[in-house]
Design an enzyme around this catalytic site. Structure first.
Site, mmCIF file in Angstrom:
data_model
loop_
_atom_site.group_PDB
_atom_site.id
_atom_site.type_symbol
_atom_site.label_atom_id
_atom_site.label_comp_id
_atom_site.label_asym_id
_atom_site.label_seq_id
_atom_site.Cartn_x
_atom_site.Cartn_y
_atom_site.Cartn_z
ATOM 1 N N LEU A 164 0.822 -1.217 0.000
ATOM 2 C CA LEU A 164 0.000 0.000 0.000
ATOM 3 C C LEU A 164 0.855 1.265 0.000
ATOM 4 C CD1 LEU A 164 -2.780 -1.107 2.518
ATOM 5 C CD2 LEU A 164 -2.682 -1.444 0.032
ATOM 6 N N HIS A 165 1.761 1.372 -1.003
ATOM 7 C CA HIS A 165 2.600 2.575 -1.108
ATOM 8 C C HIS A 165 1.721 3.827 -1.213
ATOM 9 C CE1 HIS A 165 6.122 0.072 -1.769
ATOM 10 N NE2 HIS A 165 5.561 -0.481 -2.830
ATOM 11 N N ASP A 166 0.977 3.921 -2.319
ATOM 12 C CA ASP A 166 0.166 5.114 -2.584
ATOM 13 C C ASP A 166 -1.047 5.239 -1.657
ATOM 14 O OD1 ASP A 166 2.004 5.606 -4.542
ATOM 15 O OD2 ASP A 166 0.740 4.917 -6.187
#
Length: 319
Positions: A246-248
């Site tokens: 869940l980078h963004d």
């Protein structure tokens, strides 16, 4: 008499609660279609009542395909009132991105973004200028569009409340894709003087979905989740054991719930003269209580994942 004395307090309390509940106006800038996290971030933003999404712009090559992906997700969430623009397809220095937008294969044949093709940078400028309130910019791709936005109209800074980024790596050695794709653009944004909140790769890497999280998504009957799963499968390719990170979405989550991370304040310098794949695009953080950049240095990853899943597994909300 007591009631009369209490009335101003009750009115003030009501006004405060109304102000606290008022959604934050935001614009989103994304390179959707490459890594899966952009589509997940868009879904999280649309499912967050704390945010009022005013516009979405795409960045990097194959802009029409990226815009079509955005539009498809907006359709599924019943949010085609949100305009979509195609932004810069090349970085400031013309550094090319190679490869196709793999997730565009999930789109029906002949599908395209609704309406006329809109210039993404003009859309951002126009949206921010016309907003009666200051706008928060949520950017989770290379920062080409945001740098061009700031260069196109210096006065636009006065209409921007803050910029929230997924960009950089700060507390361990390494490079991050968004920064090194357009280091010059990142340097312009970080040095803009606008308040910036950023989550770097060293923190976002801790927010990986598990097999049980994937099962929760797979058990959903919602069309929105089914489409996200299609995109995830295309992203996985021949590696079904690769689970989304869940980078963004962390950038979206932090804009809504800042207590999900611990932060440090300071300044960020971006290396623009280094060697490609070694130092070019390196982000150097210097702690400074008067700095304009707030950098996440720790994350409550379990809380982030629970927050993300609770939002995207819910039926599409009404705006």
């Amino acid at each position: 008499m007591k009631l009369l004395r209490l009335l101003p307090c009750l009115l003030l309390s009501g006004i405060t609660l109304f102000a606290a509940a008022k959604p934050v106006p935001v614009v989103l800038d994304t390179d959707i279609g490459d890594d899966i996290d952009d589509a997940l971030a868009l879904s999280l933003a649309l499912q967050s009542p704390e945010l009022k999404v005013l516009a979405v712009s795409t960045v990097l090559q194959h802009g029409d395909e990226r815009a079509a992906l955005v539009w498809k997700i907006l359709e599924l969430y019943g949010r085609t009132d949100i305009p979509v623009g195609v932004g810069a397809e090349q970085t400031l220095m013309g550094k090319p991105r190679t490869g196709d937008v793999v997730q565009a294969k999930a789109l029906p044949a002949g599908f395209h973004a609704g309406g006329e093709r809109v210039n993404g940078i003009e859309l951002l400028l126009d949206t921010i200028r016309k907003s009666p309130e200051k706008v928060t910019v949520l950017a989770y791709g290379p920062l080409t569009n945001i740098a061009l936005l700031l260069r196109a109209d210096a006065s636009i800074r006065g209409n921007i409340e803050r910029i929230v980024l997924m960009n950089g790596v700060f507390f361990r050695p390494g490079l991050e894709y968004n920064t090194m794709m357009d280091a010059e653009a990142s340097a312009i944004v970080y040095s803009s003087g606008i308040p910036i909140e950023t989550v770097g790769l060293d923190v976002t890497m801790q927010c990986r979905l598990s097999q049980s999280d994937m099962r929760r998504l797979e058990s959903s009957k919602l069309d929105t989740v089914s489409f996200l799963l299609q995109l995830i499968r295309l992203w996985q390719g021949k590696n079904p054991d690769a689970y989304p990170i869940l980078h963004d979405p962390l950038a979206i989550a932090v804009a809504v719930k800042p207590d999900l991370v611990y932060t440090q304040r300071g300044s960020v310098k971006v290396e623009t003269h280094g060697t490609p794949d070694e130092t070019y695009g390196m982000t150097i953080f210097r702690k400074d209580s008067s700095g304009n950049v707030t950098v996440a240095n720790e994350v409550s990853s379990a809380k982030v994942i629970d927050f993300f899943l609770s939002r995207v597994l819910a039926p599409p909300r009404k705006p």
